[in-house]
Enzyme design. Sequence first.
Site, PDB file in Angstrom:
ATOM      1  N   ASN A 260       8.824  38.036  58.635  1.00  0.00           N
ATOM      2  CA  ASN A 260       9.628  36.839  58.341  1.00  0.00           C
ATOM      3  C   ASN A 260      11.108  37.130  58.093  1.00  0.00           C
ATOM      4  O   ASN A 260      11.946  36.314  58.469  1.00  0.00           O
ATOM      5  CB  ASN A 260       9.009  36.022  57.207  1.00  0.00           C
ATOM      6  CG  ASN A 260       8.936  36.762  55.915  1.00  0.00           C
ATOM      7  OD1 ASN A 260       8.813  37.981  55.901  1.00  0.00           O
ATOM      8  ND2 ASN A 260       9.013  36.052  54.812  1.00  0.00           N
TER       9      ASN A 260
ATOM     10  N   GLU B 210       5.628  43.202  47.311  1.00  0.00           N
ATOM     11  CA  GLU B 210       6.262  41.882  47.341  1.00  0.00           C
ATOM     12  C   GLU B 210       5.356  41.014  48.198  1.00  0.00           C
ATOM     13  O   GLU B 210       5.261  41.226  49.411  1.00  0.00           O
ATOM     14  CB  GLU B 210       7.668  41.950  47.956  1.00  0.00           C
ATOM     15  CG  GLU B 210       8.650  42.834  47.210  1.00  0.00           C
ATOM     16  CD  GLU B 210       9.123  42.269  45.889  1.00  0.00           C
ATOM     17  OE1 GLU B 210       8.678  41.162  45.501  1.00  0.00           O
ATOM     18  OE2 GLU B 210       9.916  42.943  45.209  1.00  0.00           O
TER      19      GLU B 210
ATOM     20  N   CYS C  51       8.819  33.738  51.661  1.00  0.00           N
ATOM     21  CA  CYS C  51       7.961  33.911  50.489  1.00  0.00           C
ATOM     22  C   CYS C  51       8.498  33.120  49.296  1.00  0.00           C
ATOM     23  O   CYS C  51       7.746  32.789  48.394  1.00  0.00           O
ATOM     24  CB  CYS C  51       7.840  35.383  50.150  1.00  0.00           C
ATOM     25  SG  CYS C  51       9.433  36.190  50.070  1.00  0.00           S
TER      26      CYS C  51
ATOM     27  N   GLU D 236      12.551  44.791  43.371  1.00  0.00           N
ATOM     28  CA  GLU D 236      13.475  45.411  44.312  1.00  0.00           C
ATOM     29  C   GLU D 236      14.887  44.960  43.978  1.00  0.00           C
ATOM     30  O   GLU D 236      15.089  44.034  43.198  1.00  0.00           O
ATOM     31  CB  GLU D 236      13.120  44.995  45.743  1.00  0.00           C
ATOM     32  CG  GLU D 236      11.733  45.454  46.142  1.00  0.00           C
ATOM     33  CD  GLU D 236      11.443  45.255  47.612  1.00  0.00           C
ATOM     34  OE1 GLU D 236      11.331  44.095  48.043  1.00  0.00           O
ATOM     35  OE2 GLU D 236      11.341  46.264  48.333  1.00  0.00           O
TER      36      GLU D 236
HETATM   37  P1  NAD Z   1       0.931  40.881  56.686  1.00  0.00           P
HETATM   38  O1  NAD Z   1       0.406  41.249  55.350  1.00  0.00           O
HETATM   39  O2  NAD Z   1      -0.031  40.476  57.723  1.00  0.00           O
HETATM   40  O3  NAD Z   1       1.759  42.086  57.319  1.00  0.00           O
HETATM   41  C1  NAD Z   1       2.826  42.681  56.651  1.00  0.00           C
HETATM   42  C2  NAD Z   1       3.004  44.091  57.167  1.00  0.00           C
HETATM   43  O4  NAD Z   1       1.855  44.851  56.803  1.00  0.00           O
HETATM   44  C3  NAD Z   1       3.119  44.205  58.688  1.00  0.00           C
HETATM   45  O5  NAD Z   1       4.025  45.210  59.018  1.00  0.00           O
HETATM   46  C4  NAD Z   1       1.717  44.628  59.081  1.00  0.00           C
HETATM   47  O6  NAD Z   1       1.676  45.346  60.288  1.00  0.00           O
HETATM   48  C5  NAD Z   1       1.319  45.507  57.932  1.00  0.00           C
HETATM   49  N1  NAD Z   1      -0.133  45.662  57.735  1.00  0.00           N
HETATM   50  C6  NAD Z   1      -1.120  44.801  58.105  1.00  0.00           C
HETATM   51  N2  NAD Z   1      -2.324  45.313  57.774  1.00  0.00           N
HETATM   52  C7  NAD Z   1      -2.093  46.501  57.165  1.00  0.00           C
HETATM   53  C8  NAD Z   1      -2.931  47.497  56.588  1.00  0.00           C
HETATM   54  N3  NAD Z   1      -4.262  47.375  56.558  1.00  0.00           N
HETATM   55  N4  NAD Z   1      -2.354  48.592  56.049  1.00  0.00           N
HETATM   56  C9  NAD Z   1      -1.014  48.735  56.040  1.00  0.00           C
HETATM   57  N5  NAD Z   1      -0.171  47.839  56.588  1.00  0.00           N
HETATM   58  C10 NAD Z   1      -0.704  46.727  57.133  1.00  0.00           C
HETATM   59  O7  NAD Z   1       2.018  39.771  56.378  1.00  0.00           O
HETATM   60  P2  NAD Z   1       2.924  38.994  57.419  1.00  0.00           P
HETATM   61  O8  NAD Z   1       2.074  37.940  58.004  1.00  0.00           O
HETATM   62  O9  NAD Z   1       3.651  39.920  58.310  1.00  0.00           O
HETATM   63  O10 NAD Z   1       4.032  38.395  56.455  1.00  0.00           O
HETATM   64  C11 NAD Z   1       3.888  37.211  55.804  1.00  0.00           C
HETATM   65  C12 NAD Z   1       3.566  37.412  54.356  1.00  0.00           C
HETATM   66  O11 NAD Z   1       4.559  38.200  53.718  1.00  0.00           O
HETATM   67  C13 NAD Z   1       3.537  36.131  53.565  1.00  0.00           C
HETATM   68  O12 NAD Z   1       2.381  36.076  52.780  1.00  0.00           O
HETATM   69  C14 NAD Z   1       4.775  36.190  52.685  1.00  0.00           C
HETATM   70  O13 NAD Z   1       4.720  35.457  51.521  1.00  0.00           O
HETATM   71  C15 NAD Z   1       4.910  37.632  52.465  1.00  0.00           C
HETATM   72  N6  NAD Z   1       6.289  37.965  52.128  1.00  0.00           N
HETATM   73  C16 NAD Z   1       6.601  38.271  50.837  1.00  0.00           C
HETATM   74  C17 NAD Z   1       7.890  38.574  50.486  1.00  0.00           C
HETATM   75  C18 NAD Z   1       8.259  38.933  49.087  1.00  0.00           C
HETATM   76  O14 NAD Z   1       9.302  39.517  48.910  1.00  0.00           O
HETATM   77  N7  NAD Z   1       7.447  38.662  48.111  1.00  0.00           N
HETATM   78  C19 NAD Z   1       8.890  38.566  51.445  1.00  0.00           C
HETATM   79  C20 NAD Z   1       8.540  38.243  52.741  1.00  0.00           C
HETATM   80  C21 NAD Z   1       7.213  37.967  53.068  1.00  0.00           C
END
Ligand code: NAD
Length: 454
Positions: free
Chosen positions: A131, A229, A263, A433
């Site tokens: 995102n 996060e 997020c 962070e």
């Molecule tokens: P996701 O959890 O599907 O993926 C995030 C990252 O993790 C990607 O790079 C993905 O390839 C990797 N990943 C997936 N499975 C994994 C595993 N088993 N082991 C290690 N890495 C793995 O999330 P997304 O769909 O890419 O992002 C959206 C989510 O991120 C939303 O829930 C959003 O709220 C959250 N987000 C949080 C923040 C924050 O700062 N709190 C900021 C941005 C996004």
Amino acid sequence: MSTYTVINPATAAPVKEIAMADLAMTDATIAKAQKAFESWRLVSPGDRARLLRNFARVVDEHIEELAQLEVQNSGHTIGNARWEAGNVRDVLNYYSAAPERLFGRQIPVPNGIDITFKEPLGVIGVIVPWNFPMPIAGWGFAPAIAAGNTVVLKPAELTPMTAIRLGELATEAGIPDGVFNVIPGKGSIVGERFVTHPTVRKVVFTGSTTVGKGIMRGCADQVKRLTLELGGKSANIIFADADIEKAAAGAPGSVFDNAGQDCCARSRILVQRSVLDSFMEKFEVAVKKFRVESPDLDTSEMGPLISAGQFDRVMEYLPDSANVAFTGTKPSGPGYWMAPTVLLATSTADRAYREEIFGPVVSVLPFEDEADAIRLANDSEYGLSGSIWSRDIGRAVRVSRGVEAGNISVNSHSSVRYWTPFGGYKQSGLGRELGPDALDAFTETKNVFFDTNS
Ligand code: NAD
């Protein structure tokens, strides 16, 4: 080697084939980062600072190129994408001051001198979601390398292009080979290896709460350091004594920016009942004016969703029976476009009201008084951010202290300033962070006692 085809979400057209790292390549990159750590940690603080400032300068020279890449890859509006590239530059500049200020303490003790040192951890694995590919990468890698660590960074499968370019710019800026490594690949392969590989001493993960919990479980095996996060379902609380005009004008941007894939999106609007009608009237005008159009236009306020899959996931929250108050507009034609949608929650049990949708959908719910507003805001497993609109200073202080969230803004909507800490309460994350304390998350405190009697 497998590849992934990057798709432009605004047009659904293919953009580029990206090679995806396998396990062997991941292990080789981790080994390279470990080797580079041995010398990077010894680079003098002044030289490390200079290299970070160089990196910031080179990023600055490529802001437009990085921004255009993000528009193509992620469908971000060009205005946002320029801000995001500028944020990487700013965060690098901010942490370039760190190597020369990584102070320990001298603590009074009997019979000797006691000093603490901030030692780097080693190789840091940074896992980034789709995102905000640039800023979230920078919040991890900039303080990590400033503190003397080396980094292996995995962008999200869908959005690798700016991360790959940042890796190249680091080299151009003179960051030594192996200090900042970008490896596109699958979460289940590359990301998972960061968790299981003993050489990776810390994982910085931003993403979904479900994947984050799995990573936390995995890190437990090695007591691996971890920053999380995760998701959010933040409340935008509007009291009757607020500037309703201003609150309504700001509300679309607070939840529909980045097509709601944020997020920190204020995706629950809590409005004091006595001003509900007046707020909704003004909010409708603002939503209808919100410009959802091609992200490469300077006037664009919202682009498409990131992918067909995300579009389908968001649509699940909008069945025919959804209690839609009104919607904004969207362009026709190809791409994953969705109109901003405002729902009236029928109860706090509504799925759309409770769950993180990560799309341009917001639920509105009235509240009665201050205590009710705090209770409703806190009735969530998440606690990332939130906004409070009131002209009563005492109330703004009480409510901002009462809401269980890491980042609150009063009479505004911003959550992220690189000078200040960012992170979540409850299931929105672990650790913080940015800000002056981020270095603590990338160092171990070592305590050394010198006996002065011998
Ligand atoms: P996701 O959890 O599907 O993926 C995030 C990252 O993790 C990607 O790079 C993905 O390839 C990797 N990943 C997936 N499975 C994994 C595993 N088993 N082991 C290690 N890495 C793995 O999330 P997304 O769909 O890419 O992002 C959206 C989510 O991120 C939303 O829930 C959003 O709220 C959250 N987000 C949080 C923040 C924050 O700062 N709190 C900021 C941005 C996004």
